[in-house]
Design an enzyme around this catalytic site. Structure first.
Site, PDB file in Angstrom:
ATOM      1  N   LYS A  66      47.868  36.251  36.318  1.00 16.27           N
ATOM      2  CA  LYS A  66      48.158  35.270  37.381  1.00 16.27           C
ATOM      3  C   LYS A  66      49.550  35.555  37.912  1.00 16.27           C
ATOM      4  CE  LYS A  66      46.119  31.358  38.767  1.00 16.27           C
ATOM      5  NZ  LYS A  66      44.759  31.123  38.388  1.00 16.27           N
TER       6      LYS A  66
HETATM    7  N1  GLU Z   1      42.420  31.595  41.431  1.00 11.90           N
HETATM    8  C1  GLU Z   1      41.089  31.392  40.930  1.00 11.90           C
HETATM    9  C2  GLU Z   1      41.120  30.879  39.513  1.00 11.90           C
HETATM   10  O1  GLU Z   1      42.076  30.275  39.099  1.00 11.90           O
HETATM   11  C3  GLU Z   1      40.203  32.616  41.122  1.00 11.90           C
HETATM   12  C4  GLU Z   1      40.634  33.842  40.408  1.00 11.90           C
HETATM   13  C5  GLU Z   1      39.854  35.095  40.784  1.00 11.90           C
HETATM   14  O2  GLU Z   1      38.890  34.991  41.523  1.00 11.90           O
HETATM   15  O3  GLU Z   1      40.244  36.168  40.315  1.00 11.90           O
HETATM   16  O4  GLU Z   1      40.167  30.982  38.786  1.00 11.90           O
END
Ligand code: GLU
Length: 429
Positions: free
Chosen positions: A114
């Site tokens: 992230k």
């Molecule tokens: N930001 C989204 C999550 O927290 C999607 C992450 C993604 O699709 O890689 O799951």
């Protein structure tokens, strides 16, 4: 008079403590191998980049961008990038760990990561946001890649952000290799390699899991009252699908205000209003503005936190009257808040299960790009339903068999899968 923003700034240190506490109690429950516990307690890589961007007024501003790669035992790192003033290294650490558990639970061939940029996007023009995104992508360089670390949208980022990222990354490759790199990010616009349904997927998944929970408990969603914190992509789409099933949206809170209408708030009208009002629900006339502290106490059946982390805590959990908390956000409930909810008989669909529709659809997009295919919307939903239903049943059965709550069960399934991979391979050298 300028109003103070009301969504409390999550204390990032607490988010890390929170995710580690959740992890450790699941590791105890699952009797996790001690070495694997050590490995999963820490992040693999932490990248911080500071980069300059030319603003519309000709001046240069320096931005700080983050990418934390927690674990890749099951496959490439995967997870979103958010643009928000609360983004820092600790927030990225906690959110990266949640991604590892989420992708593992969903049975995807991915690890967890992230990141994002610490900024308030409402202060910048579209042109500035494009240059910030492109320069951030360039600064990340080979720390991301289609088979290494694959970002996606998150808070305040969207398909347009991903189109800029993909284009920038692909432009750094030789012409013959550019198309091969399209899946460096997911959540792209359809015409640029994106997947039909990816935009709806996270909110749809929240709705789908609520529906599974309701069916299992013999509850009809028709006429059920629900409230939503956060009216961005996840909050809106979850509301959209719930409303289609006859449930009634009665309260919404975003960063600017909280609104309430016992008779129901029209999801489409509120969405149209917010879209024309820089995303904010403030000033919406067909509901009454209420005090921010009253929001969690609204008498409803289902509460969907779909904004930031650390929103349901020991300070407000006892006020919650909903029978179900469906976590659209990542880490919205802290450990103390959860204890109070469970003691009060409130069911929780934990984030790593409840909001996994987004990353599952991202996986489909990644496969589509890798295989040079174009998937149809119907097929996407059929496949998404199947994956979400499988995850729900696994968690429910595990929780029942062990007599534990859904979150601990979801964590146990996730960490045991990673444990197996480590035991099979051993530790190099
Ligand atoms: N930001 C989204 C999550 O927290 C999607 C992450 C993604 O699709 O890689 O799951």
């Amino acid at each position: 008079m300028k109003k103070e923003k009301i969504v409390t700034k999550p204390n990032a240190k607490n988010m890390v403590e929170n995710v580690l506490e959740q992890f450790n109690s699941a590791a105890d429950q699952a009797n996790l191998n001690e070495n694997v516990r050590k490995i999963l307690s820490i992040t693999n890589n932490e990248i911080i980049v500071h980069f300059p961007v030319k603003m519309d007024n000709g001046k240069v501003e320096i931005f700080s961008g983050y990418r934390v790669q927690h674990n890749n035992a099951l496959g490439p790192y995967k997870g979103g990038l958010r643009y928000h003033s609360t983004v820092d290294i600790d927030a990225a650490r906690a959110l990266a760990m949640w991604m590892t558990w989420k992708t593992s639970l969903a049975g995807l061939p991915y690890g967890g990561a992230k990141g994002g940029i610490q900024l308030d996007p409402s202060l910048y023009s579209d042109g500035e946001l494009e240059r910030i995104t492109r320069r951030f992508t360039y600064a990340l360089g080979e720390n991301i890649g289609p088979d290494y670390d694959i970002p996606a949208p998150d808070v305040n980022t969207n398909a347009q952000t991903m189109a800029w990222m993909a284009d920038t990354y692909m432009s750094t490759k030789s012409p013959s290799e550019r198309s091969l790199n399209q899946h460096v990010v997911t959540g792209k616009p359809i015409e640029s390699g994106g997947l039909e349904g990816r935009t709806q997927a996270t909110g749809y998944g929240v709705y789908f899991l609520i529906k599974m929970w309701a069916d299992e408990n013999g509850i009809s969603l028709k006429g059920k009252k629900y409230t939503v914190q956060g009216f961005g992509n996840v909050g809106y789409w979850a509301s959209y699908f719930l409303a289609k099933d006859g449930a009634k949206l009665i309260g919404v809170q975003d960063a600017t205000c909280s609104i309430y209408n016992e008779k129901g708030i029209d999801v489409e009208k509120l969405f149209a209003y917010a879209s024309a009002n820089k995303g904010s629900i403030e000033g919406y006339r067909k509901a009454t503005e209420i005090d921010k502290l009253a929001f969690f106490g609204i008498d409803c059946d289902i509460l969907i936190p779909a904004a930031l982390g650390n929103q349901i805590t020991e300070k407000n959990a006892h006020e919650i009257k909903a029978k179900l908390v469906a976590e659209g956000a990542n880490g919205p409930t802290n450990v103390e808040g959860e204890k109070i909810l469970l003691a009060n008989g409130v069911s929780i669909l934990p984030d790593i299960l409840c909001n996994s529709g987004g990353v599952i659809a991202s996986y489909f997009e990644w496969l589509q790009n890798r295989n040079g295919e174009i998937w149809q919307l119907d097929d996407v939903f059929v496949k998404l339903d199947k994956k979400l239903a499988e995850s729900y049943r696994k968690v429910k059965d595990y929780a029942k068999a062990e007599g534990i709550d859904f979150r601990t069960a979801a964590y146990c399934i996730a960490i045991k899968r990673i444990e197996k991979a480590y035991i099979q391979r051993g530790i190099f050298p």
